[in-house]
Scaffold this motif. Structure first.
Motif, PDB file in Angstrom:
ATOM      1  N   GLY A 121       0.790  -1.244   0.124  1.00 55.80           N
ATOM      2  CA  GLY A 121      -0.544  -0.302   0.395  1.00 55.80           C
ATOM      3  C   GLY A 121       0.751   1.431   0.036  1.00 55.80           C
ATOM      4  N   GLN A 122       2.299   1.564  -0.682  1.00 59.20           N
ATOM      5  CA  GLN A 122       2.951   1.831  -0.752  1.00 59.20           C
ATOM      6  C   GLN A 122       2.595   3.188  -1.985  1.00 59.20           C
ATOM      7  OE1 GLN A 122       6.472   1.938   1.281  1.00 59.20           O
ATOM      8  NE2 GLN A 122       5.845   0.936   2.199  1.00 59.20           N
ATOM      9  N   ALA A 123       3.175   4.122  -1.909  1.00 63.24           N
ATOM     10  CA  ALA A 123       3.371   5.234  -3.090  1.00 63.24           C
ATOM     11  C   ALA A 123       4.496   4.103  -4.127  1.00 63.24           C
ATOM     12  CB  ALA A 123       3.460   6.422  -3.535  1.00 63.24           C
ATOM     13  N   LEU A 124       4.734   3.951  -5.642  1.00 63.42           N
ATOM     14  CA  LEU A 124       5.096   3.868  -6.361  1.00 63.42           C
ATOM     15  C   LEU A 124       6.415   4.347  -6.192  1.00 63.42           C
ATOM     16  CD1 LEU A 124       5.601   1.274  -8.701  1.00 63.42           C
ATOM     17  CD2 LEU A 124       5.232   3.339 -10.476  1.00 63.42           C
ATOM     18  N   ARG A 125       7.750   3.825  -5.985  1.00 60.08           N
ATOM     19  CA  ARG A 125       8.987   3.938  -5.423  1.00 60.08           C
ATOM     20  C   ARG A 125       9.687   4.568  -7.329  1.00 60.08           C
ATOM     21  NH1 ARG A 125      10.937   2.684  -0.632  1.00 60.08           N
ATOM     22  NH2 ARG A 125       9.116   3.479   0.712  1.00 60.08           N
ATOM     23  N   THR A 126      10.351   5.080  -7.059  1.00 59.68           N
ATOM     24  CA  THR A 126      11.440   5.087  -8.320  1.00 59.68           C
ATOM     25  C   THR A 126      13.321   4.744  -8.067  1.00 59.68           C
ATOM     26  OG1 THR A 126      12.713   7.420  -7.894  1.00 59.68           O
ATOM     27  CG2 THR A 126      10.842   7.016  -9.760  1.00 59.68           C
ATOM     28  N   VAL A 127      13.477   4.579  -9.277  1.00 57.20           N
ATOM     29  CA  VAL A 127      15.055   3.848  -8.944  1.00 57.20           C
ATOM     30  C   VAL A 127      16.148   4.273  -9.374  1.00 57.20           C
ATOM     31  CG1 VAL A 127      16.091   1.416  -8.794  1.00 57.20           C
ATOM     32  CG2 VAL A 127      14.040   1.487  -8.669  1.00 57.20           C
ATOM     33  N   PRO A 128      16.770   5.142  -9.085  1.00 56.56           N
ATOM     34  CA  PRO A 128      17.736   6.257 -10.161  1.00 56.56           C
ATOM     35  C   PRO A 128      18.721   5.271 -10.571  1.00 56.56           C
ATOM     36  CG  PRO A 128      17.372   6.540  -7.322  1.00 56.56           C
ATOM     37  CD  PRO A 128      16.477   5.795  -7.509  1.00 56.56           C
ATOM     38  N   ALA A 129      19.585   5.308 -11.749  1.00 57.23           N
ATOM     39  CA  ALA A 129      20.522   4.935 -11.871  1.00 57.23           C
ATOM     40  C   ALA A 129      21.458   4.785 -11.291  1.00 57.23           C
ATOM     41  CB  ALA A 129      21.021   5.555 -13.570  1.00 57.23           C
ATOM     42  N   ALA A 130      21.834   4.990 -10.224  1.00 53.81           N
ATOM     43  CA  ALA A 130      22.874   4.438  -8.733  1.00 53.81           C
ATOM     44  C   ALA A 130      23.018   3.568  -8.760  1.00 53.81           C
ATOM     45  CB  ALA A 130      23.394   5.520  -8.466  1.00 53.81           C
ATOM     46  N   VAL A 131      21.588   3.604  -8.013  1.00 54.98           N
ATOM     47  CA  VAL A 131      20.959   2.215  -7.177  1.00 54.98           C
ATOM     48  C   VAL A 131      21.167   0.506  -8.552  1.00 54.98           C
ATOM     49  CG1 VAL A 131      19.168   1.211  -6.166  1.00 54.98           C
ATOM     50  CG2 VAL A 131      19.677   3.774  -6.173  1.00 54.98           C
ATOM     51  N   LEU A 132      20.080   1.049  -9.850  1.00 56.95           N
ATOM     52  CA  LEU A 132      19.846   0.551 -10.933  1.00 56.95           C
ATOM     53  C   LEU A 132      21.684  -0.601 -11.039  1.00 56.95           C
ATOM     54  CD1 LEU A 132      17.709   1.509 -13.463  1.00 56.95           C
ATOM     55  CD2 LEU A 132      18.044  -1.123 -11.381  1.00 56.95           C
ATOM     56  N   TYR A 133      22.711   0.139 -11.460  1.00 56.56           N
ATOM     57  CA  TYR A 133      24.157  -0.031 -10.977  1.00 56.56           C
ATOM     58  C   TYR A 133      24.377  -0.401 -10.401  1.00 56.56           C
ATOM     59  CZ  TYR A 133      29.594   0.414 -11.331  1.00 56.56           C
ATOM     60  OH  TYR A 133      30.231  -0.273 -11.409  1.00 56.56           O
ATOM     61  N   GLY A 134      23.967  -0.756  -9.450  1.00 63.40           N
ATOM     62  CA  GLY A 134      25.109  -1.381  -7.865  1.00 63.40           C
ATOM     63  C   GLY A 134      24.651  -3.008  -7.507  1.00 63.40           C
ATOM     64  N   LEU A 135      22.962  -2.433  -8.512  1.00 66.11           N
ATOM     65  CA  LEU A 135      22.234  -4.284  -8.075  1.00 66.11           C
ATOM     66  C   LEU A 135      22.759  -4.698  -9.518  1.00 66.11           C
ATOM     67  CD1 LEU A 135      18.181  -2.326  -8.214  1.00 66.11           C
ATOM     68  CD2 LEU A 135      19.357  -3.896  -5.760  1.00 66.11           C
ATOM     69  N   ALA A 166      22.216   3.726  -0.115  1.00 65.10           N
ATOM     70  CA  ALA A 166      22.066   3.493   1.281  1.00 65.10           C
ATOM     71  C   ALA A 166      21.269   2.765   1.218  1.00 65.10           C
ATOM     72  CB  ALA A 166      22.066   4.982   1.717  1.00 65.10           C
ATOM     73  N   ASP A 167      19.963   2.619   1.359  1.00 69.08           N
ATOM     74  CA  ASP A 167      19.223   1.619   1.479  1.00 69.08           C
ATOM     75  C   ASP A 167      19.142   0.729   1.153  1.00 69.08           C
ATOM     76  OD1 ASP A 167      17.572   3.526   1.934  1.00 69.08           O
ATOM     77  OD2 ASP A 167      16.439   4.137   0.277  1.00 69.08           O
ATOM     78  N   VAL A 168      20.086  -0.169   0.009  1.00 71.03           N
ATOM     79  CA  VAL A 168      20.011  -1.048  -0.635  1.00 71.03           C
ATOM     80  C   VAL A 168      21.602  -1.727   0.143  1.00 71.03           C
ATOM     81  CG1 VAL A 168      20.991  -2.357  -2.410  1.00 71.03           C
ATOM     82  CG2 VAL A 168      18.863  -0.524  -3.280  1.00 71.03           C
ATOM     83  N   VAL A 169      22.219  -0.609   0.480  1.00 76.64           N
ATOM     84  CA  VAL A 169      23.908  -1.248   0.745  1.00 76.64           C
ATOM     85  C   VAL A 169      23.817  -1.484   2.595  1.00 76.64           C
ATOM     86  CG1 VAL A 169      26.030  -0.682   1.419  1.00 76.64           C
ATOM     87  CG2 VAL A 169      25.314  -0.007  -0.789  1.00 76.64           C
ATOM     88  N   ALA A 170      22.124  -1.190   2.552  1.00 73.07           N
ATOM     89  CA  ALA A 170      22.099  -1.173   4.408  1.00 73.07           C
ATOM     90  C   ALA A 170      21.736  -2.820   4.398  1.00 73.07           C
ATOM     91  CB  ALA A 170      21.213   0.096   4.939  1.00 73.07           C
ATOM     92  N   LEU A 171      20.816  -3.654   3.390  1.00 75.74           N
ATOM     93  CA  LEU A 171      20.456  -4.728   3.526  1.00 75.74           C
ATOM     94  C   LEU A 171      21.507  -6.007   2.801  1.00 75.74           C
ATOM     95  CD1 LEU A 171      16.922  -3.973   1.601  1.00 75.74           C
ATOM     96  CD2 LEU A 171      16.899  -4.073   3.829  1.00 75.74           C
ATOM     97  N   GLY A 172      22.540  -5.012   3.353  1.00 73.28           N
ATOM     98  CA  GLY A 172      23.844  -6.276   3.327  1.00 73.28           C
ATOM     99  C   GLY A 172      24.166  -6.409   2.122  1.00 73.28           C
ATOM    100  N   LEU A 173      23.566  -5.831   0.872  1.00 74.90           N
ATOM    101  CA  LEU A 173      24.263  -6.475  -0.674  1.00 74.90           C
ATOM    102  C   LEU A 173      25.376  -5.311  -0.559  1.00 74.90           C
ATOM    103  CD1 LEU A 173      21.505  -5.192  -3.310  1.00 74.90           C
ATOM    104  CD2 LEU A 173      23.030  -6.783  -3.879  1.00 74.90           C
ATOM    105  N   LYS A 174      26.468  -6.246  -1.505  1.00 77.74           N
ATOM    106  CA  LYS A 174      27.354  -5.523  -1.439  1.00 77.74           C
ATOM    107  C   LYS A 174      27.687  -5.656  -3.010  1.00 77.74           C
ATOM    108  CE  LYS A 174      29.612  -8.030   2.354  1.00 77.74           C
ATOM    109  NZ  LYS A 174      28.926  -8.312   2.908  1.00 77.74           N
ATOM    110  N   PRO A 175      27.467  -4.301  -3.262  1.00 82.35           N
ATOM    111  CA  PRO A 175      27.270  -3.794  -4.438  1.00 82.35           C
ATOM    112  C   PRO A 175      28.524  -3.678  -5.060  1.00 82.35           C
ATOM    113  CG  PRO A 175      26.004  -1.880  -3.664  1.00 82.35           C
ATOM    114  CD  PRO A 175      26.526  -3.641  -2.425  1.00 82.35           C
ATOM    115  N   ALA A 176      28.695  -3.016  -6.291  1.00 86.19           N
ATOM    116  CA  ALA A 176      30.588  -2.973  -6.104  1.00 86.19           C
ATOM    117  C   ALA A 176      30.734  -1.480  -5.731  1.00 86.19           C
ATOM    118  CB  ALA A 176      30.552  -2.263  -8.007  1.00 86.19           C
TER     119      ALA A 176
END
Length: 186
Positions: A121-135, A166-176
């Motif tokens: 039930g949340q508003a649609l979030r966007t995913v910036p290019a830097a986050v996509l790069y990390g993913l 920072a949100d993605v990295v905080a979840l334990g993901l180790k992107p580039a």
């Protein structure tokens, strides 16, 4: 009814309920030898017996199975029945792991963000290019399910209109290693 404690009514099993349709058996490589023998009998005979029942019930079911293990290797080391393997491997499809098809990550992220925002039930979030790069650069040993759960955790545990690195990295993901410098906190 009466086949085991608490059985008060007759109830169709999964194969009976799927009669005329399709049943999906996930993680087929992790099944026991007893289950494999019973499944082989169902596939060969085209019939089942209810728990506690004496009469066979004819079924017509398409079986789709999945595993993340090499079934041919398991057959070779006698951990999976060869005869069952040939019954299931009519049309084998091999899907490469997510780490080998990084071009799919952006589309999957978009889908999982939309799905998670709607579910919670949340508003649609966007995913910036830097986050996509990390993913795209992450190793994804857990494959697509790991990506899906990473996105859902980010949607549920963060606020704002966009997911941040920072949100993605905080979840334990180790992107580039470059991710933090590329994102500048975005």
């Amino acid at each position: 009814k009466g086949a085991f404690t608490g059985a008060v009514t007759n109830k169709p099993g999964l194969f009976e309920a799927a009669n005329g349709g399709t049943i999906f058996l996930d993680e087929i490589a992790d099944t026991t030898p007893t289950f494999q023998a019973k499944l082989l009998r169902v596939l060969q005979e085209g019939e089942i017996k209810r728990v506690g029942g004496n009469h066979p019930i004819k079924i017509n079911v398409r079986v789709i199975s999945a595993t993340n293990k090499d079934l041919t290797e398991l057959v070779n080391i006698k951990r999976f029945r060869q005869d069952l393997y040939y019954r299931l491997a009519v049309l084998p499809l091999t899907v490469p792991p997510l780490s080998e098809r990084r071009e799919d990550i952006a589309l999957l992220v978009e889908h999982f963000v939309r799905q998670s925002c709607a579910r919670h039930g949340q508003a649609l979030r966007t995913v910036p290019a830097a986050v996509l790069y990390g993913l795209r650069e992450a190793p994804w040993p857990g494959n697509v399910r790991e990506l899906q759960h990473c996105i859902e955790r980010a949607v549920v545990t963060t606020k704002g209109p966009a997911l941040r690195c920072a949100d993605v990295v905080a979840l334990g993901l180790k992107p580039a290693a470059d991710l933090r410098s590329v994102s500048n906190g975005a």
